[in-house]
Write a protein that holds these residues in place. Structure first.
Motif, short mmCIF file in Angstrom:
data_model
loop_
_atom_site.label_atom_id
_atom_site.label_comp_id
_atom_site.label_asym_id
_atom_site.label_seq_id
_atom_site.Cartn_x
_atom_site.Cartn_y
_atom_site.Cartn_z
N VAL A 128 10.45 -4.96 1.09
CA VAL A 128 10.18 -3.50 0.52
C VAL A 128 11.26 -2.50 1.16
O VAL A 128 11.30 -2.66 2.40
CB VAL A 128 8.67 -2.94 0.41
N ALA A 129 11.97 -2.01 0.29
CA ALA A 129 12.98 -0.83 0.58
C ALA A 129 12.83 0.26 -0.20
O ALA A 129 12.47 0.15 -1.21
CB ALA A 129 14.34 -1.58 0.80
N GLN A 130 13.37 1.51 0.57
CA GLN A 130 13.29 2.56 -0.33
C GLN A 130 14.64 2.63 -1.06
O GLN A 130 15.64 1.88 -0.43
CB GLN A 130 13.41 4.11 0.52
N VAL A 131 14.74 3.17 -2.40
CA VAL A 131 16.03 3.10 -3.07
C VAL A 131 16.82 4.20 -2.50
O VAL A 131 16.36 5.27 -2.58
CB VAL A 131 15.73 3.10 -4.66
N PRO A 132 18.11 4.01 -2.08
CA PRO A 132 18.96 5.07 -1.69
C PRO A 132 19.03 6.13 -2.48
O PRO A 132 19.31 6.13 -3.57
CB PRO A 132 20.07 4.43 -1.39
N GLY A 133 18.87 7.46 -1.95
CA GLY A 133 18.94 8.64 -2.72
C GLY A 133 17.66 8.88 -3.65
O GLY A 133 17.77 10.00 -4.53
N GLN A 134 16.71 8.20 -3.70
CA GLN A 134 15.65 8.18 -4.38
C GLN A 134 14.38 8.03 -3.40
O GLN A 134 13.41 7.10 -3.56
CB GLN A 134 15.63 7.43 -5.70
N PRO A 135 13.87 9.25 -2.82
CA PRO A 135 12.76 9.16 -2.03
C PRO A 135 11.37 8.75 -2.52
O PRO A 135 10.47 8.36 -1.74
CB PRO A 135 12.83 10.66 -1.48
N THR A 136 11.11 8.88 -3.74
CA THR A 136 9.90 8.45 -4.29
C THR A 136 9.91 7.01 -4.94
O THR A 136 9.08 6.72 -5.41
CB THR A 136 9.47 9.42 -5.48
N THR A 137 10.98 6.20 -4.62
CA THR A 137 11.17 5.00 -5.36
C THR A 137 11.38 3.90 -4.53
O THR A 137 12.42 3.89 -3.74
CB THR A 137 12.27 4.89 -6.49
N SER A 138 10.67 2.78 -4.75
CA SER A 138 10.67 1.45 -3.66
C SER A 138 11.13 0.49 -4.67
O SER A 138 11.08 0.20 -5.86
CB SER A 138 9.17 1.22 -3.26
N ALA B 220 6.90 6.89 1.84
CA ALA B 220 7.30 5.45 1.86
C ALA B 220 6.15 4.53 1.82
O ALA B 220 4.90 4.94 2.46
CB ALA B 220 7.82 5.01 3.51
N PRO B 221 6.23 3.39 1.30
CA PRO B 221 5.32 2.44 1.44
C PRO B 221 4.75 1.87 2.91
O PRO B 221 5.36 1.98 3.78
CB PRO B 221 5.74 0.92 0.70
N GLY B 222 3.37 1.67 2.74
CA GLY B 222 2.82 0.82 4.02
C GLY B 222 3.19 -0.48 4.55
O GLY B 222 4.19 -0.83 3.51
N GLN B 223 2.60 -1.18 5.59
CA GLN B 223 2.99 -2.55 5.56
C GLN B 223 2.51 -3.28 4.53
O GLN B 223 1.42 -3.66 3.97
CB GLN B 223 2.18 -2.95 6.84
N SER B 224 3.69 -4.08 3.96
CA SER B 224 3.42 -4.87 2.91
C SER B 224 2.80 -6.25 3.34
O SER B 224 3.04 -6.68 4.71
CB SER B 224 4.54 -5.22 1.93
N ARG B 225 2.05 -7.01 2.40
CA ARG B 225 1.54 -8.19 2.63
C ARG B 225 2.07 -9.12 1.69
O ARG B 225 2.11 -8.90 0.70
CB ARG B 225 0.11 -8.18 2.56
N PRO C 287 1.18 -1.22 0.07
CA PRO C 287 -0.06 -0.24 -0.10
C PRO C 287 1.04 1.33 -0.07
O PRO C 287 2.07 1.25 0.52
CB PRO C 287 -0.87 -0.23 1.19
N TYR C 288 0.45 2.18 -0.56
CA TYR C 288 0.98 3.67 -0.74
C TYR C 288 -0.09 4.66 -0.31
O TYR C 288 -1.30 4.30 -0.31
CB TYR C 288 1.51 3.91 -2.02
#
Length: 153
Positions: free
Chosen positions: A124-134, A114-119, A30-31
């Protein structure tokens, strides 16, 4: 362990219900603005990103068959992978690496968050240096761990 052997999950407002054939949903992330769903169908894998406002409105829909023979790339463990990518509107983009044993997805949302709790069978992780990319990895726990580890160097 092949993706087709992983336990599937059930989700509310399933946008894939009208899809012909047996679809197994493996993960939901979820986002704030919507969600990303990862699935397998026959010998392929795919993702659908939908809007919070309209669960049936697909922002992005990608699918790719599993590699056969000498096809695909082996840039990550648990490969080979075929790839697909596409845009879903302003500043929304996804890429999918699809293999028999794992899916690796990079998803850029049009807004930071950041994304919510995945199921499901996912990490899931944020891509370093890219705050809008998972970066979303779908697969068995040991496969996800292997892909998450940086290469020894």
């Amino acid at each position: 362990m092949p993706l087709s052997d992983l336990e599937s999950i059930s989700i509310e407002d399933d946008p894939l219900t009208d899809t012909g054939g047996a679809v197994r949903i493996l993960a939901e992330v979820p986002y704030e603005h919507g969600r990303l769903i990862a699935y397998v169908k026959n010998d392929s894998c795919g993702i659908v990103a939908t809007s919070t406002h309209d669960a049936k409105e697909e922002k992005i829909a990608l699918s790719s068959e599993w590699p056969h023979g000498d096809e695909g790339s082996n840039t990550l463990p648990a490969g080979p992978y075929n790839s697909a990518s596409g845009a879903g509107g302003t500043n929304t983009w996804a890429s999918l690496l699809c293999g028999k044993n794992a899916m690796v997805i990079e998803y850029t949302a049009n807004q930071a968050g950041a994304p919510g709790q995945s199921r499901g069978q996912t990490a899931v992780a944020q891509v370093p240096g890219q705050p809008t990319t998972s970066r979303i990895i779908v697969g068995a726990p040991e496969t996800r761990h292997e892909i998450q580890q940086p290469p020894a160097g």
